[in-house]
Design an enzyme around this catalytic site. Structure first.
Site, PDB file in Angstrom:
ATOM      1  N   LYS A 113     120.277  44.008 -52.462  1.00 58.83           N
ATOM      2  CA  LYS A 113     120.888  44.354 -53.745  1.00 58.83           C
ATOM      3  C   LYS A 113     122.393  44.572 -53.603  1.00 58.83           C
ATOM      4  O   LYS A 113     123.190  44.063 -54.390  1.00 58.83           O
ATOM      5  CB  LYS A 113     120.219  45.601 -54.326  1.00 58.83           C
ATOM      6  CG  LYS A 113     120.724  45.980 -55.714  1.00 58.83           C
ATOM      7  CD  LYS A 113     120.039  47.237 -56.242  1.00 58.83           C
ATOM      8  CE  LYS A 113     118.597  46.994 -56.576  1.00 58.83           C
ATOM      9  NZ  LYS A 113     117.948  48.182 -57.197  1.00 58.83           N
ATOM     10  N   GLU A 157     120.483  46.310 -41.798  1.00 54.00           N
ATOM     11  CA  GLU A 157     119.554  45.424 -41.094  1.00 54.00           C
ATOM     12  C   GLU A 157     119.610  44.006 -41.647  1.00 54.00           C
ATOM     13  O   GLU A 157     119.664  43.025 -40.894  1.00 54.00           O
ATOM     14  CB  GLU A 157     118.115  45.962 -41.211  1.00 54.00           C
ATOM     15  CG  GLU A 157     117.895  47.331 -40.599  1.00 54.00           C
ATOM     16  CD  GLU A 157     118.123  48.471 -41.575  1.00 54.00           C
ATOM     17  OE1 GLU A 157     117.623  49.571 -41.307  1.00 54.00           O
ATOM     18  OE2 GLU A 157     118.795  48.266 -42.607  1.00 54.00           O
ATOM     19  N   GLY A 215     113.055  48.513 -55.262  1.00 50.41           N
ATOM     20  CA  GLY A 215     112.807  47.432 -54.319  1.00 50.41           C
ATOM     21  C   GLY A 215     111.337  47.185 -54.055  1.00 50.41           C
ATOM     22  O   GLY A 215     110.897  46.037 -53.941  1.00 50.41           O
ATOM     23  N   ARG A 216     110.537  48.249 -53.985  1.00 54.82           N
ATOM     24  CA  ARG A 216     109.128  48.085 -53.643  1.00 54.82           C
ATOM     25  C   ARG A 216     108.301  47.509 -54.786  1.00 54.82           C
ATOM     26  O   ARG A 216     107.124  47.207 -54.607  1.00 54.82           O
ATOM     27  CB  ARG A 216     108.548  49.413 -53.170  1.00 54.82           C
ATOM     28  CG  ARG A 216     108.739  50.583 -54.112  1.00 54.82           C
ATOM     29  CD  ARG A 216     108.405  51.889 -53.389  1.00 54.82           C
ATOM     30  NE  ARG A 216     108.701  53.082 -54.171  1.00 54.82           N
ATOM     31  CZ  ARG A 216     109.900  53.643 -54.257  1.00 54.82           C
ATOM     32  NH1 ARG A 216     110.922  53.092 -53.642  1.00 54.82           N
ATOM     33  NH2 ARG A 216     110.083  54.743 -54.949  1.00 54.82           N
ATOM     34  N   GLU A 245     106.440  55.637 -49.959  1.00 55.74           N
ATOM     35  CA  GLU A 245     107.832  55.775 -50.364  1.00 55.74           C
ATOM     36  C   GLU A 245     107.926  56.354 -51.768  1.00 55.74           C
ATOM     37  O   GLU A 245     108.883  57.080 -52.083  1.00 55.74           O
ATOM     38  CB  GLU A 245     108.528  54.411 -50.302  1.00 55.74           C
ATOM     39  CG  GLU A 245     110.056  54.499 -50.342  1.00 55.74           C
ATOM     40  CD  GLU A 245     110.724  53.190 -49.960  1.00 55.74           C
ATOM     41  OE1 GLU A 245     110.938  52.971 -48.750  1.00 55.74           O
ATOM     42  OE2 GLU A 245     111.008  52.381 -50.857  1.00 55.74           O
ATOM     43  N   HIS A 274      85.086  47.209 -36.063  1.00 53.17           N
ATOM     44  CA  HIS A 274      84.966  47.245 -34.612  1.00 53.17           C
ATOM     45  C   HIS A 274      86.114  48.020 -33.973  1.00 53.17           C
ATOM     46  O   HIS A 274      86.364  47.893 -32.775  1.00 53.17           O
ATOM     47  CB  HIS A 274      84.906  45.820 -34.060  1.00 53.17           C
ATOM     48  CG  HIS A 274      83.663  45.096 -34.462  1.00 53.17           C
ATOM     49  ND1 HIS A 274      82.527  45.072 -33.675  1.00 53.17           N
ATOM     50  CD2 HIS A 274      83.354  44.401 -35.583  1.00 53.17           C
ATOM     51  CE1 HIS A 274      81.579  44.376 -34.289  1.00 53.17           C
ATOM     52  NE2 HIS A 274      82.064  43.954 -35.445  1.00 53.17           N
ATOM     53  N   LYS A 310     119.587  56.061 -43.234  1.00 51.15           N
ATOM     54  CA  LYS A 310     120.681  55.089 -43.268  1.00 51.15           C
ATOM     55  C   LYS A 310     122.019  55.772 -42.986  1.00 51.15           C
ATOM     56  O   LYS A 310     122.856  55.264 -42.233  1.00 51.15           O
ATOM     57  CB  LYS A 310     120.750  54.404 -44.637  1.00 51.15           C
ATOM     58  CG  LYS A 310     119.572  53.479 -44.954  1.00 51.15           C
ATOM     59  CD  LYS A 310     119.759  52.887 -46.337  1.00 51.15           C
ATOM     60  CE  LYS A 310     118.592  52.015 -46.744  1.00 51.15           C
ATOM     61  NZ  LYS A 310     118.764  51.478 -48.113  1.00 51.15           N
TER      62      LYS A 310
END
Length: 551
Positions: A210, A216, A271-272, A357, A388, A516
């Site tokens: 954005k 990152e 964002g999510r 979040e 399993h 951040k």
């Protein structure tokens, strides 16, 4: 705006506590089924190609009645209306929460901050359509005239998890000769391993940030550009192989991206929950715009259901309320999503971000510390793999872990009897978790196998299963774009329901921001040889050890 109500102050909360203690804590689901042959009919909802069965829960009709009263007292209906109206329900950032608008195909107009945004949404959607079609039709070519065959999404968080999950879930719908890759981790290994697979002339990078400053993402994007230029040399070629999803047009242009190839984002979309807008570009490039639109329309269908259905037959509302029931009245500490479909292997991870979040908060909307549990860990793996590994804890562990089982009726890969065996496990797990196995049954089985009394007394305690473990089951016709959109949004609205009942803001993420901020202070320390003294003794010690052994 709807009122900010502490749920523990409501009449329903108090009644639910008494109901759990006095009645339901000693109730066994298998007895509820034995005493009511119509239990399944009472406790399931069918919506188009979806069946949501919540009958295997420690509930009766009074439980549901009280949970619905809690929703009413917490003004859930008003909150739903406020979100769909574009009100600024993300108050700590003074923003609307309007991801629902990204998948709206009606003729309705929407006003956010005095701006009519429906035309903007349609404009970006059309831009995605035309760009995707140009790539697939060979109208958009690489700098040497080669067709684009590789799509590389560079993002993190919602700019990665959403499109990654959707692309994996819809792999049967991938366009021929298109391969998609995802780079998110700032660990260079992620980037290097992806780039090993690629031919620069046939690769398109989608940089999703954005602000176009996310550490990152931009580290990976800059390294990808360096790699590309090491192959193609001419900086002008960057514009044919990099596009941006961003609000920061100037930064994207400075990077080398053509202004016409910058896809807009808005601050009223978290964002999510952003895969339905420009962040979905990689999805459209991978499966084709027509399928991407079907994904949006499935999401829109779930929105319509959530907004308009009465709470007693509203799938996300029931999902959210049952979660409240176990977290706040049974002390559940985690929930698990078990998808019996390999294509959905990233679904639980995607939802992990959505829930944790959004609702991993300890301060309510009034700025007060909460006195009750809110968001808990969400996790999961595809069935039957989990059976399993960690299902043992569900069956005989000491923690209550509510489980959601998700499966399609039809497989995209009907090989032999694989799908029948898969679904036999799907049905068996929820049944076994509900009924368990009593001491009497265990003893009888051991007698039949020839064990003597001493052996039976020694072995029997280890083979007893308490049962009474709550589960929901979701059956879907097939995992296609439309149904995936619907499934995803049902869970997203469950998050919203939880947040309203808990009286917390689900659409900010200040904890993410703290990490951040601190990393920007630490990074310069890693690039000099001086002894670090600015942080805690632990962090100083770790940084100095790193420098002593690497610089």
């Amino acid at each position: 705006m709807f009122p900010k109500i502490n749920p523990t102050s409501t009449k329903a909360w108090s009644l639910l506590k008494n109901h759990q203690t006095d009645e339901m804590s000693s109730t066994y689901m298998k007895d509820l089924f034995s005493n009511d042959i119509s239990r399944f009919n009472k406790f399931h909802v069918q919506q188009e190609s979806f069946l949501f069965d919540f009958s295997k829960n420690i509930i009766n009709e009074r439980t549901i009645e009280l949970l619905l009263e809690l929703a009413e007292e917490c003004k859930l209906k008003d909150a739903i209306s406020a979100m769909f109206d574009g009100s600024k329900i993300n108050e700590t950032e003074n923003r609307a929460v309007f991801h629902v608008g990204l998948r709206d195909f009606s003729d309705n107009k929407f006003i956010i901050d005095g701006t009519e945004v429906k035309s903007e949404i349609n404009s970006v959607r059309n831009k995605i359509k035309h760009f995707s079609n140009d790539v697939h039709d060979g109208k958009w070519l690489g700098c040497t005239g080669e067709r684009i065959k590789n799509i590389v999404n560079i993002g993190i968080g919602g700019s990665d998890l959403g499109p990654n999950m959707v692309c994996e879930a819809l792999k049967p719908y991938w366009k021929k000769e298109i391969n998609s890759f995802f780079i998110s981790n700032v660990d260079g290994t992620n980037l290097v391993e992806v780039l090993k697979e690629l031919n620069a002339e046939e690769t398109l990078f989608v940089v999703a940030s954005k602000t176009f400053t996310t550490q990152e993402t931009m580290t990976n994007a800059n390294s990808a550009r360096e790699w590309f230029l090491s192959k193609m040399e001419n900086p002008d070629f960057v514009a044919k192989h990099f596009v941006a999803i961003s609000s920061n047009v100037s930064k994207a242009i400075e990077f080398g991206i053509n202004e016409n190839n910058i896809f807009e984002m808005w601050d009223w979309v978290c964002g999510r929950f952003s895969v339905y807008g420009a962040i979905g570009l990689t999805v459209s490039l991978t499966i084709g715009y027509e399928n991407f639109e079907q994904f949006l329309k499935g999401a829109e269908s779930a929105d319509f259901h959530f907004k308009n259905n009465k709470f007693e037959s509203n799938i996300p509302v029931i999902m959210g309320l049952l979660s409240i029931w176990y977290i706040n009245f049974w002390n559940a500490k985690s929930e698990v999503i078990l998808c019996y479909d390999q294509y959905l292997h990233k679904f639980a991870t995607y939802m992990q971000q959505g829930f944790m979040e959004s609702n991993g908060k300890s301060v309510d909307r009034n700025g007060q510390q909460v006195s009750y549990s809110t968001g808990i860990p969400i996790w999961g793996e595809p069935g039957t793999n989990g059976q399993h590994s960690f299902h043992q804890m569900f069956h005989q562990g000491t923690s209550m872990i509510p489980c959601d089982f998700v499966a399609p009726l039809k497989s995209h890969n009907p090989i032999g009897d694989h799908h029948t065996k898969l679904l036999s496990n799907f049905f068996a797990q929820s049944e076994a978790l509900m009924v368990g196995k009593t001491k009497e049954v265990v003893v009888e089985e051991l007698v039949q196998k020839g064990f003597n009394q001493s052996e039976i007394e020694k072995l029997a305690p280890f083979k007893i299963f308490e049962g009474n473990k709550p589960t929901n089951s979701i059956l879907i016709d097939i995992i296609d774009p439309f149904n995936l959109g619907k499934l995803t949004v049902f869970y997203e609205h469950k998050i919203f329901v939880q947040g309203i009942i808990w009286n917390i803001f689900s659409f900010d993420q200040w904890g993410v921001e703290l990490g951040k901020e601190l990393s920007t202070y630490i990074l310069p320390e890693l690039n000099n040889v001086d002894e670090t003294k600015n942080f805690s003794s632990s962090t100083n010690g770790l940084i100095n050890y790193f420098k002593q052994n690497t610089i």
